[in-house]
Scaffold this motif. Sequence first.
Motif, PDB file in Angstrom:
ATOM      1  N   THR A 114      -1.192  -0.633 -19.977  1.00 23.25           N
ATOM      2  CA  THR A 114      -1.466  -1.828 -20.778  1.00 23.25           C
ATOM      3  C   THR A 114      -2.854  -2.417 -20.534  1.00 23.25           C
ATOM      4  O   THR A 114      -3.510  -2.840 -21.470  1.00 23.25           O
ATOM      5  N   GLU A 115      -3.280  -2.466 -19.278  1.00 22.20           N
ATOM      6  CA  GLU A 115      -4.575  -3.076 -18.984  1.00 22.20           C
ATOM      7  C   GLU A 115      -5.740  -2.112 -19.166  1.00 22.20           C
ATOM      8  O   GLU A 115      -6.884  -2.532 -19.277  1.00 22.20           O
ATOM      9  N   ARG A 116      -5.450  -0.820 -19.111  1.00 19.81           N
ATOM     10  CA  ARG A 116      -6.460   0.239 -19.272  1.00 19.81           C
ATOM     11  C   ARG A 116      -7.651   0.047 -18.325  1.00 19.81           C
ATOM     12  O   ARG A 116      -8.814   0.085 -18.725  1.00 19.81           O
ATOM     13  N   ARG A 117      -7.327  -0.151 -17.068  1.00 23.20           N
ATOM     14  CA  ARG A 117      -8.377  -0.285 -16.053  1.00 23.20           C
ATOM     15  C   ARG A 117      -8.952   1.088 -15.734  1.00 23.20           C
ATOM     16  O   ARG A 117      -8.305   2.111 -15.925  1.00 23.20           O
ATOM     17  N   PRO A 118     -10.170   1.131 -15.184  1.00 29.97           N
ATOM     18  CA  PRO A 118     -10.756   2.419 -14.798  1.00 29.97           C
ATOM     19  C   PRO A 118      -9.909   3.104 -13.716  1.00 29.97           C
ATOM     20  O   PRO A 118      -9.390   2.451 -12.801  1.00 29.97           O
ATOM     21  N   ASP A 120     -10.733   5.026 -11.273  1.00 28.17           N
ATOM     22  CA  ASP A 120     -11.228   4.963  -9.900  1.00 28.17           C
ATOM     23  C   ASP A 120     -10.810   3.654  -9.229  1.00 28.17           C
ATOM     24  O   ASP A 120     -10.492   3.633  -8.039  1.00 28.17           O
ATOM     25  N   THR A 121     -10.786   2.571  -9.976  1.00 24.01           N
ATOM     26  CA  THR A 121     -10.334   1.288  -9.430  1.00 24.01           C
ATOM     27  C   THR A 121      -8.861   1.345  -9.075  1.00 24.01           C
ATOM     28  O   THR A 121      -8.442   0.871  -8.015  1.00 24.01           O
ATOM     29  N   ILE A 122      -8.077   1.949  -9.943  1.00 29.93           N
ATOM     30  CA  ILE A 122      -6.640   2.083  -9.693  1.00 29.93           C
ATOM     31  C   ILE A 122      -6.394   2.994  -8.501  1.00 29.93           C
ATOM     32  O   ILE A 122      -5.519   2.722  -7.668  1.00 29.93           O
ATOM     33  N   ALA A 123      -7.173   4.057  -8.386  1.00 29.91           N
ATOM     34  CA  ALA A 123      -6.998   5.004  -7.280  1.00 29.91           C
ATOM     35  C   ALA A 123      -7.277   4.349  -5.926  1.00 29.91           C
ATOM     36  O   ALA A 123      -6.554   4.595  -4.954  1.00 29.91           O
ATOM     37  N   VAL A 124      -8.307   3.510  -5.849  1.00 29.45           N
ATOM     38  CA  VAL A 124      -8.610   2.821  -4.591  1.00 29.45           C
ATOM     39  C   VAL A 124      -7.446   1.915  -4.195  1.00 29.45           C
ATOM     40  O   VAL A 124      -7.015   1.904  -3.038  1.00 29.45           O
ATOM     41  N   GLY A 125      -6.916   1.185  -5.148  1.00 30.59           N
ATOM     42  CA  GLY A 125      -5.764   0.323  -4.869  1.00 30.59           C
ATOM     43  C   GLY A 125      -4.539   1.129  -4.462  1.00 30.59           C
ATOM     44  O   GLY A 125      -3.801   0.733  -3.559  1.00 30.59           O
ATOM     45  N   ALA A 126      -4.329   2.269  -5.120  1.00 25.72           N
ATOM     46  CA  ALA A 126      -3.178   3.107  -4.795  1.00 25.72           C
ATOM     47  C   ALA A 126      -3.285   3.673  -3.383  1.00 25.72           C
ATOM     48  O   ALA A 126      -2.306   3.686  -2.631  1.00 25.72           O
ATOM     49  N   VAL A 127      -4.467   4.135  -3.022  1.00 28.65           N
ATOM     50  CA  VAL A 127      -4.654   4.682  -1.670  1.00 28.65           C
ATOM     51  C   VAL A 127      -4.424   3.600  -0.618  1.00 28.65           C
ATOM     52  O   VAL A 127      -3.773   3.830   0.402  1.00 28.65           O
ATOM     53  N   ALA A 128      -4.946   2.408  -0.874  1.00 29.25           N
ATOM     54  CA  ALA A 128      -4.734   1.308   0.069  1.00 29.25           C
ATOM     55  C   ALA A 128      -3.256   0.978   0.191  1.00 29.25           C
ATOM     56  O   ALA A 128      -2.749   0.755   1.303  1.00 29.25           O
ATOM     57  N   ARG A 129      -2.540   0.960  -0.920  1.00 29.11           N
ATOM     58  CA  ARG A 129      -1.098   0.658  -0.875  1.00 29.11           C
ATOM     59  C   ARG A 129      -0.304   1.774  -0.185  1.00 29.11           C
ATOM     60  O   ARG A 129       0.686   1.507   0.474  1.00 29.11           O
ATOM     61  N   VAL A 130      -0.729   3.024  -0.337  1.00 27.70           N
ATOM     62  CA  VAL A 130      -0.058   4.120   0.374  1.00 27.70           C
ATOM     63  C   VAL A 130      -0.231   3.941   1.883  1.00 27.70           C
ATOM     64  O   VAL A 130       0.713   4.128   2.654  1.00 27.70           O
ATOM     65  N   PHE A 131      -1.435   3.556   2.313  1.00 26.91           N
ATOM     66  CA  PHE A 131      -1.644   3.285   3.736  1.00 26.91           C
ATOM     67  C   PHE A 131      -0.782   2.128   4.202  1.00 26.91           C
ATOM     68  O   PHE A 131      -0.246   2.144   5.304  1.00 26.91           O
ATOM     69  N   GLU A 132      -0.642   1.092   3.358  1.00 29.30           N
ATOM     70  CA  GLU A 132       0.119  -0.091   3.733  1.00 29.30           C
ATOM     71  C   GLU A 132       1.623   0.153   3.756  1.00 29.30           C
ATOM     72  O   GLU A 132       2.351  -0.625   4.372  1.00 29.30           O
ATOM     73  N   THR A 133       2.103   1.190   3.094  1.00 25.67           N
ATOM     74  CA  THR A 133       3.549   1.454   3.052  1.00 25.67           C
ATOM     75  C   THR A 133       3.906   2.711   3.848  1.00 25.67           C
ATOM     76  O   THR A 133       4.545   2.621   4.887  1.00 25.67           O
ATOM     77  N   VAL A 134       3.460   3.858   3.376  1.00 19.96           N
ATOM     78  CA  VAL A 134       3.779   5.110   4.056  1.00 19.96           C
ATOM     79  C   VAL A 134       3.088   5.168   5.420  1.00 19.96           C
ATOM     80  O   VAL A 134       3.722   5.495   6.431  1.00 19.96           O
ATOM     81  N   GLY A 135       1.805   4.823   5.457  1.00 21.21           N
ATOM     82  CA  GLY A 135       1.076   4.841   6.734  1.00 21.21           C
ATOM     83  C   GLY A 135       1.664   3.877   7.736  1.00 21.21           C
ATOM     84  O   GLY A 135       1.803   4.197   8.923  1.00 21.21           O
ATOM     85  N   LEU A 136       2.032   2.687   7.274  1.00 20.71           N
ATOM     86  CA  LEU A 136       2.623   1.704   8.176  1.00 20.71           C
ATOM     87  C   LEU A 136       3.961   2.178   8.723  1.00 20.71           C
ATOM     88  O   LEU A 136       4.221   2.041   9.919  1.00 20.71           O
TER      89      LEU A 136
END
Length: 151
Positions: A114-118, A120-136
């Motif tokens: 819906t927002e059609r964000r770039p 690369d921006t979404i990927a950075v957020g996804a990687v950070a969230r993976v670290f915050e959940t799976v990594g944690l």
Amino acid sequence: MATLQYFPAVKPSAIALGTVFNHVASLGILTPVFGDTYHRAQAANSKEEFFKSKEAASAAAAWSSSLLGSGVQCYGVGALINATGTLSYKGAAYLGSLIFFASSAPSFISQVVTERRPLDTIAVGAVARVFETVGLSLFLTWWGTRTNPFD
């Protein structure tokens, strides 16, 4: 009045170290806020002028709310690890993945569709969230979360 006996026990050192781990991972998302603040501090004429600025206040609010959120999230993941009896890294990775998909995946789908964000921006957020959940969850399993491992 609720007492603490209803909350699952999690080793305090696991909460403290997990909070630091999670906070460092979330700082990747907040880096643009702090970068702007750093440039404003360099441009300010004095320390007092900078500390009274809106940028300093917003950076302090972002940092403190991120730290508090990291602590609460760390306690929640540690409590889930204890409640599910997760002892292996494989189980911790599954648990962290479930947490990721339950909490973060809907917003990423919304950002793409819906927002059609770039991407690369979404990927950075996804990687950070993976670290915050799976990594944690992997980190907490490595450190240990049980106050008494024989329970």
